[in-house]
Write a protein that holds these residues in place. Structure first.
Motif, PDB file in Angstrom:
ATOM      1  N   PHE A   1      -0.971  16.498   9.867  1.00  0.00           N
ATOM      2  CA  PHE A   1      -1.368  15.933   8.576  1.00  0.00           C
ATOM      3  C   PHE A   1      -0.543  14.694   8.241  1.00  0.00           C
ATOM      4  O   PHE A   1      -1.089  13.659   7.839  1.00  0.00           O
ATOM      5  CB  PHE A   1      -1.198  16.989   7.481  1.00  0.00           C
ATOM      6  N   THR A   2       0.763  14.781   8.421  1.00  0.00           N
ATOM      7  CA  THR A   2       1.642  13.650   8.126  1.00  0.00           C
ATOM      8  C   THR A   2       1.297  12.448   8.983  1.00  0.00           C
ATOM      9  O   THR A   2       1.253  11.305   8.491  1.00  0.00           O
ATOM     10  CB  THR A   2       3.120  14.042   8.352  1.00  0.00           C
TER      11      THR A   2
ATOM     12  N   SER B   1      -2.968   5.595   5.102  1.00  0.00           N
ATOM     13  CA  SER B   1      -2.400   5.144   3.825  1.00  0.00           C
ATOM     14  C   SER B   1      -2.493   3.631   3.611  1.00  0.00           C
ATOM     15  O   SER B   1      -2.340   3.156   2.481  1.00  0.00           O
ATOM     16  CB  SER B   1      -0.938   5.587   3.727  1.00  0.00           C
TER      17      SER B   1
ATOM     18  N   VAL C   1      -1.744   8.331  -1.598  1.00  0.00           N
ATOM     19  CA  VAL C   1      -0.977   9.499  -1.168  1.00  0.00           C
ATOM     20  C   VAL C   1      -0.066   9.932  -2.313  1.00  0.00           C
ATOM     21  O   VAL C   1       0.709   9.128  -2.836  1.00  0.00           O
ATOM     22  CB  VAL C   1      -0.133   9.198   0.090  1.00  0.00           C
TER      23      VAL C   1
ATOM     24  N   ASP D   1       0.600  15.597  -0.416  1.00  0.00           N
ATOM     25  CA  ASP D   1       1.612  15.958   0.573  1.00  0.00           C
ATOM     26  C   ASP D   1       2.677  16.827  -0.094  1.00  0.00           C
ATOM     27  O   ASP D   1       3.011  16.619  -1.264  1.00  0.00           O
ATOM     28  CB  ASP D   1       2.248  14.681   1.142  1.00  0.00           C
TER      29      ASP D   1
ATOM     30  N   VAL E   1      -2.130  10.992   7.730  1.00  0.00           N
ATOM     31  CA  VAL E   1      -2.014  10.308   6.432  1.00  0.00           C
ATOM     32  C   VAL E   1      -1.297   8.969   6.586  1.00  0.00           C
ATOM     33  O   VAL E   1      -1.667   7.977   5.950  1.00  0.00           O
ATOM     34  CB  VAL E   1      -1.288  11.208   5.413  1.00  0.00           C
ATOM     35  N   SER E   2      -0.282   8.928   7.445  1.00  0.00           N
ATOM     36  CA  SER E   2       0.448   7.676   7.643  1.00  0.00           C
ATOM     37  C   SER E   2      -0.465   6.583   8.198  1.00  0.00           C
ATOM     38  O   SER E   2      -0.301   5.395   7.881  1.00  0.00           O
ATOM     39  CB  SER E   2       1.637   7.892   8.577  1.00  0.00           C
TER      40      SER E   2
ATOM     41  N   PHE F   1      -4.672  12.038  -0.898  1.00  0.00           N
ATOM     42  CA  PHE F   1      -4.018  13.027  -0.052  1.00  0.00           C
ATOM     43  C   PHE F   1      -2.837  13.608  -0.820  1.00  0.00           C
ATOM     44  O   PHE F   1      -2.034  12.867  -1.388  1.00  0.00           O
ATOM     45  CB  PHE F   1      -3.511  12.393   1.244  1.00  0.00           C
TER      46      PHE F   1
ATOM     47  N   GLN G   1     -11.478  15.226  11.654  1.00  0.00           N
ATOM     48  CA  GLN G   1     -10.621  14.066  11.436  1.00  0.00           C
ATOM     49  C   GLN G   1     -11.352  12.756  11.704  1.00  0.00           C
ATOM     50  O   GLN G   1     -11.194  11.781  10.965  1.00  0.00           O
ATOM     51  CB  GLN G   1      -9.369  14.182  12.304  1.00  0.00           C
TER      52      GLN G   1
ATOM     53  N   VAL H   1      -7.281   4.632  -0.446  1.00  0.00           N
ATOM     54  CA  VAL H   1      -6.498   5.847  -0.194  1.00  0.00           C
ATOM     55  C   VAL H   1      -5.229   5.825  -1.031  1.00  0.00           C
ATOM     56  O   VAL H   1      -4.530   4.813  -1.114  1.00  0.00           O
ATOM     57  CB  VAL H   1      -6.134   5.972   1.306  1.00  0.00           C
TER      58      VAL H   1
END
Length: 272
Positions: A193-194, A201, A208, A148, A197-198, A146, A129, A206
């Protein structure tokens, strides 16, 4: 002077573990300077493979399968990266000659690509990460998508995959205890993951994408083209229209037991 430079370069390449330098590798090194590097990131069974196949319909895009060297994440040396994509294109070309159905691109070109990248499965370990964060923030040319997906559908798909695997491998049996452990691991993975990504983003490089929007054909394809720096392409649009299936949405309602669903919803922060 040229001889000395060549000797020093060969020595450097040798230290990198590259002992054979074909002419096409030199071409790949030059092309690497003019292409946009790309990463497609997602969890298992989240739709990365179909997205990879979809983007690969574009004649100027090449996205390889997952690699242990993690291009652009762990490996950023331009010589190694050029070598990786040179080898990938060559191997894909060989596979393509043997069976058209064995590769993610129906036609492998040796010409120029505008977008060259790799699919990577998101990992829970912090080293991965941190490297991904560093790549996103420090590599200005790098584009990252990404993918989701609703964790209920994703986990249901993983459980089904394990049971399908049991039918083909000896000494494997997916028990109710195994399933509970899978749910525990994957639900926590979805949370991680959430959250990751938040935080990422907000970066301009990037994008999503929600799998449900892909499957229901609600995704703005032109916005995707613009983000990747690719021209509009009919084969990509045709693949999108023909291959995306809304039937893969909400399958958890029939595939998960009430107990399994309760366990997922107790762990997952991202379930409505």
């Amino acid at each position: 002077m040229q001889f000395i430079k060549r000797q020093l370069k060969n020595k450097y390449m040798s230290l990198l573990g590259i002992n054979f330098v074909p002419r096409t590798f030199q071409e790949a090194l030059v092309r690497l300077q003019t292409t946009t590097p790309f990463l497609l990131v997602g969890l298992p069974r989240s739709g990365t493979s179909i997205t990879q196949s979809w983007i690969n319909q574009h004649p100027q895009a090449f996205i390889s399968y997952e690699s242990i060297i993690e291009p652009y994440i762990k490996e950023r040396n331009p010589y190694r990266l050029a070598g990786f994509f040179y080898e990938s294109l060559r191997q894909y070309s060989h596979l393509n000659n043997m069976s058209e159905n064995s590769v993610v691109k129906s036609t492998i070109q040796s010409g120029n690509y505008k977008l060259v990248g790799n699919k990577t499965i998101f990992q829970l370990n912090k080293s991965y990460q941190r490297s991904l964060v560093s790549a996103i923030k420090n590599q200005q040319k790098l584009k990252v998508i990404f993918i989701d997906r609703d964790p209920r559908d994703r986990i249901a798909s993983i459980i089904k995959w394990h049971k399908k695997r049991d039918a083909t491998l000896v000494n494997t049996k997916t028990t109710s205890e195994n399933v509970s452990n899978i749910i525990q691991t994957e639900a926590s993975r979805s949370n991680d993951f959430t959250d990751f990504v938040s935080k990422m983003s907000c970066n301009d490089n990037v994008l999503v994408i929600n799998y449900e929007k892909i499957a229901t054909k609600q995704l703005d394809v032109n916005a995707l083209y613009s983000f990747l720096g690719l021209d509009a392409c009919d084969p990509v649009k045709s693949f999108f229209d023909d291959e995306m299936r809304a039937s893969s949405i909400d399958k958890w309602r029939q595939d998960l037991t009430a107990k399994q669903l309760e366990q997922i919803e107790a762990i997952c922060d991202c379930v409505d």
